[in-house]
Write an enzyme that holds these catalytic residues in place. Structure first.
Site, PDB file in Angstrom:
ATOM      1  N   PHE A  57       0.861  -1.186   0.000  1.00  0.00           N
ATOM      2  CA  PHE A  57       0.000   0.000   0.000  1.00  0.00           C
ATOM      3  C   PHE A  57       0.896   1.234   0.000  1.00  0.00           C
ATOM      4  O   PHE A  57       0.774   2.132   0.823  1.00  0.00           O
ATOM      5  CB  PHE A  57      -0.951  -0.018   1.213  1.00  0.00           C
ATOM      6  CG  PHE A  57      -2.183   0.834   1.019  1.00  0.00           C
ATOM      7  CD1 PHE A  57      -3.129   0.508   0.046  1.00  0.00           C
ATOM      8  CD2 PHE A  57      -2.394   1.963   1.800  1.00  0.00           C
ATOM      9  CE1 PHE A  57      -4.267   1.298  -0.125  1.00  0.00           C
ATOM     10  CE2 PHE A  57      -3.530   2.752   1.630  1.00  0.00           C
ATOM     11  CZ  PHE A  57      -4.463   2.416   0.660  1.00  0.00           C
ATOM     12  N   THR A 116       3.925  -4.800  -4.246  1.00  0.00           N
ATOM     13  CA  THR A 116       5.041  -4.735  -3.301  1.00  0.00           C
ATOM     14  C   THR A 116       6.293  -4.301  -4.066  1.00  0.00           C
ATOM     15  O   THR A 116       6.233  -4.019  -5.261  1.00  0.00           O
ATOM     16  CB  THR A 116       5.286  -6.101  -2.625  1.00  0.00           C
ATOM     17  OG1 THR A 116       5.748  -7.028  -3.611  1.00  0.00           O
ATOM     18  CG2 THR A 116       4.003  -6.644  -1.993  1.00  0.00           C
ATOM     19  N   GLU A 152      -0.456  -4.439 -17.086  1.00  0.00           N
ATOM     20  CA  GLU A 152      -0.331  -3.233 -17.927  1.00  0.00           C
ATOM     21  C   GLU A 152       0.691  -2.261 -17.355  1.00  0.00           C
ATOM     22  O   GLU A 152       1.445  -1.619 -18.090  1.00  0.00           O
ATOM     23  CB  GLU A 152      -1.707  -2.556 -18.046  1.00  0.00           C
ATOM     24  CG  GLU A 152      -1.745  -1.279 -18.863  1.00  0.00           C
ATOM     25  CD  GLU A 152      -1.355  -1.486 -20.321  1.00  0.00           C
ATOM     26  OE1 GLU A 152      -2.149  -2.039 -21.067  1.00  0.00           O
ATOM     27  OE2 GLU A 152      -0.235  -1.106 -20.707  1.00  0.00           O
ATOM     28  N   VAL A 167       5.125  -1.756 -17.820  1.00  0.00           N
ATOM     29  CA  VAL A 167       5.831  -1.026 -18.876  1.00  0.00           C
ATOM     30  C   VAL A 167       5.085   0.283 -19.133  1.00  0.00           C
ATOM     31  O   VAL A 167       3.861   0.269 -19.287  1.00  0.00           O
ATOM     32  CB  VAL A 167       5.903  -1.861 -20.178  1.00  0.00           C
ATOM     33  CG1 VAL A 167       6.721  -1.153 -21.239  1.00  0.00           C
ATOM     34  CG2 VAL A 167       6.483  -3.238 -19.899  1.00  0.00           C
ATOM     35  N   GLY A 204      13.520  14.312  -7.974  1.00  0.00           N
ATOM     36  CA  GLY A 204      12.971  13.023  -7.559  1.00  0.00           C
ATOM     37  C   GLY A 204      12.830  12.028  -8.700  1.00  0.00           C
ATOM     38  O   GLY A 204      12.276  10.950  -8.526  1.00  0.00           O
ATOM     39  N   GLU A 232      17.255   8.274  -8.428  1.00  0.00           N
ATOM     40  CA  GLU A 232      17.615   7.889  -7.060  1.00  0.00           C
ATOM     41  C   GLU A 232      19.000   8.433  -6.719  1.00  0.00           C
ATOM     42  O   GLU A 232      19.765   8.827  -7.605  1.00  0.00           O
ATOM     43  CB  GLU A 232      17.671   6.357  -6.942  1.00  0.00           C
ATOM     44  CG  GLU A 232      16.485   5.629  -7.499  1.00  0.00           C
ATOM     45  CD  GLU A 232      15.362   5.516  -6.493  1.00  0.00           C
ATOM     46  OE1 GLU A 232      15.639   5.565  -5.276  1.00  0.00           O
ATOM     47  OE2 GLU A 232      14.198   5.412  -6.915  1.00  0.00           O
ATOM     48  N   ASP A 245      16.672  -0.544 -15.728  1.00  0.00           N
ATOM     49  CA  ASP A 245      15.210  -0.412 -15.661  1.00  0.00           C
ATOM     50  C   ASP A 245      14.599  -0.628 -17.052  1.00  0.00           C
ATOM     51  O   ASP A 245      13.631  -1.390 -17.208  1.00  0.00           O
ATOM     52  CB  ASP A 245      14.836   0.980 -15.124  1.00  0.00           C
ATOM     53  CG  ASP A 245      13.347   1.252 -15.214  1.00  0.00           C
ATOM     54  OD1 ASP A 245      12.593   0.618 -14.452  1.00  0.00           O
ATOM     55  OD2 ASP A 245      12.934   2.078 -16.055  1.00  0.00           O
ATOM     56  N   LYS A 293      12.073  -3.853 -18.725  1.00  0.00           N
ATOM     57  CA  LYS A 293      10.858  -3.665 -19.534  1.00  0.00           C
ATOM     58  C   LYS A 293      11.012  -4.322 -20.910  1.00  0.00           C
ATOM     59  O   LYS A 293      10.075  -4.925 -21.433  1.00  0.00           O
ATOM     60  CB  LYS A 293      10.563  -2.173 -19.664  1.00  0.00           C
ATOM     61  CG  LYS A 293      10.196  -1.551 -18.308  1.00  0.00           C
ATOM     62  CD  LYS A 293      10.264  -0.038 -18.344  1.00  0.00           C
ATOM     63  CE  LYS A 293       9.987   0.561 -16.963  1.00  0.00           C
ATOM     64  NZ  LYS A 293      10.294   2.008 -16.928  1.00  0.00           N
ATOM     65  N   GLY A 341       4.413   7.787 -12.145  1.00  0.00           N
ATOM     66  CA  GLY A 341       3.467   8.665 -11.474  1.00  0.00           C
ATOM     67  C   GLY A 341       2.484   7.866 -10.634  1.00  0.00           C
ATOM     68  O   GLY A 341       2.139   6.742 -10.984  1.00  0.00           O
TER      69      GLY A 341
END
Lengths: 340, 340
Positions: free
Chosen positions: A8, A96, A149, A152, A206, A209, A220, A224, A321
């Protein structure tokens, strides 16, 4: 439709906000009345309540730093895997943390939920990059859906675009900008900043990192690319099987030189077939200014899909986002509910 | 799935080619086994055959200029409307010529087919721009589907993108490049050609007609804008209700001036809400070079959809073409067949 949240954090809370905001629309337009019956979070505590958890309260507790286990319902002690085994729901939302090396513990969570006959939707790249085929087979055997969904380009509907709206097309190649942080840095470098200053700016905003390796070294984007290679090309490779070069060695001089030639550097993830073999890579490429990918600046993501029916189709949208990624779970829920 | 073609010109032949080429895939992946039981064409003649018309033969006849009524089956004399009333099929494909002022005779064809309980898919802008709401209501009452992916940006899946893959989102604005001919002319003018020379080139390439008004005066884009306003904003306006300005008054000097300011002229169709009222327009606009629409050169089309969930999502793809537009009908057929 009873939902269970595993995790969460930002994304889970983004979905919760959308479920509140769009309650009337979901019921009216898609006959969807989701009820959250369980939330398990490693840091915030866990609770289940077959009568439904008040999402507004859950969001307020999360904001105030109060334990979710204090919400009306039954508090739960134990890890997320035990939670999945204990609590019953129609759909499990796996949000998670991502471990792209092992895919765990998310893969085990998903396997347990599918085995119980729950549908699963996730934004977690690990399980899909490493175990897509076996999880999809398990879902099929159990007669449930396994959707992702948001793994990616967040909620930008790339997976559904290819799977549904380009149905019947042969996918020959997929290539594009899969990481917003590096795209932001490259955009700023073209505006005259050095790599170091641009990275510093991305960190302050932001986007990047403190240890920016996952972005700037291309890992990253590679995760994908691995997902797309597995899902749309049937490739069995792991991320480490594909070549990956980030943007750390791109200099201002390189960018100026490309600009002079009417081109622009982008970190491009690409999947294609060569003599029947699926190839995939991540590397900086000079893109012609007349290509739709060249116009994608800042933190946006974009992919060009080459098909036998339409030639090139490009989709551009947000790659990250809170609400944007939360929305990817919502669209998966609408799909599971038969709304689209 | 029994199909009836009304019209067997470029688009109808494009679909026929795809049905032949993708026969095995459609059966395997979507359980779809389409059989064409009737073809009516004003120039090429009409034929029906409940056992199925050989599409390879039909394509060969069309190519050789032979009458389709000579194909195995029952030749038909009479207009397309009588054909719809006479012949039985599950789906009617309306690909006759477009009349954007009256929407006829296509609207009558569609109404007759829906009334008989047939699904309908069309690439014909007239009926959708002028009668979308009433045709959609009729389809609903009859429990069939009325689909029209190909009326806007050909097979580039814009309609399905918004309707299905952006489900649950509020559409705040749609804007973009809806006409490839004018986009080609503007691209060439930026490369240094005068309006007249660029138009001449577009005509020689077959992009523009001898009388280029429908393209250069913005009418074609306006028809598509009207469709999008009706379908996604519930607007009831006809094309003549919206403001429309083409590219005929754009000079090389205008384009040079925009370029100096880091901008680029595009003919933009736009639909948005203002104080609760749906507004729509077509006009040349200066687009910032960092906007995804700016990078769309040549004859491509592109639309940016502004949503409450993802912000801007842009799709770029072909806006015309035999196979590309034929594919829009195929994806509608897969949808009707329950494949997606």
């Amino acid at each position: 439709m009873k939902l269970m949240f595993l995790g969460f954090g930002t994304v889970g809370q983004g979905l919760a906000e959308l479920l509140i905001r769009k309650k009337a629309l979901l019921a009216k337009q898609y006959g969807l009345k989701p009820v959250v019956v369980g939330i398990a979070d490693f840091l915030k505590g866990s609770v289940y309540n077959p009568k439904g958890i008040d999402l507004k309260k859950a969001l307020a507790y999360a904001k105030e730093g109060r334990k979710l286990s204090e919400l009306p319902g039954t508090p739960f002690e134990g890890d997320a895997l035990s939670f999945v085994k204990k609590v019953n729901a129609d759909v499990m939302l796996e949000v998670t943390y991502t471990d792209i090396k092992t895919g765990e513990p998310a893969t085990s969570h998903i396997r347990a939920a599918l085995n119980k006959g729950m549908h699963v939707t996730t934004t977690n790249k690990g399980p899909v990059a490493l175990n897509h085929a076996s999880l999809q087979r398990l879902a099929q055997r159990k007669g449930v859906q396994f959707l992702f969904e948001g793994t990616v380009v967040s909620g930008t509907p790339l997976i559904n675009l290819i799977r549904d709206t380009l149905a019947g097309s042969e996918i020959k190649e997929i290539k594009g900008i899969l990481n917003g942080t590096t795209n932001y840095i490259l955009t700023k470098m073209e505006e005259g900043l050095s790599y170091e200053t641009a990275l510093d700016k991305a960190q302050k905003l932001g986007y990047a990192e403190a240890v920016p390796d996952a972005d700037v070294k291309g890992w990253d984007a590679l995760a994908k690319v691995t997902i797309l290679a597995g899902v749309f090309f049937g490739a069995k490779g792991k991320p480490s099987d594909y070549s990956c070069r980030g943007i750390t060695k791109i200099t201002s001089a390189d960018i100026a030189k490309a600009k002079k030639a009417g081109k622009r550097y982008k970190l491009i993830g690409r999947i294609w077939r060569q003599n029947g073999v699926v190839k995939a890579s991540v590397s900086p490429k000079q893109i012609d200014l007349n290509h739709p990918l060249a116009g994608v600046g800042g933190a946006a993501n974009a992919l060009t899909v080459t098909t036998d029916t339409l030639g090139d189709v490009t989709i551009v949208g947000p790659g990250a986002g809170r609400i944007e990624t939360g929305y990817s779970l919502l669209i998966d829920l609408i799909k599971i509910g038969g709304g689209v």
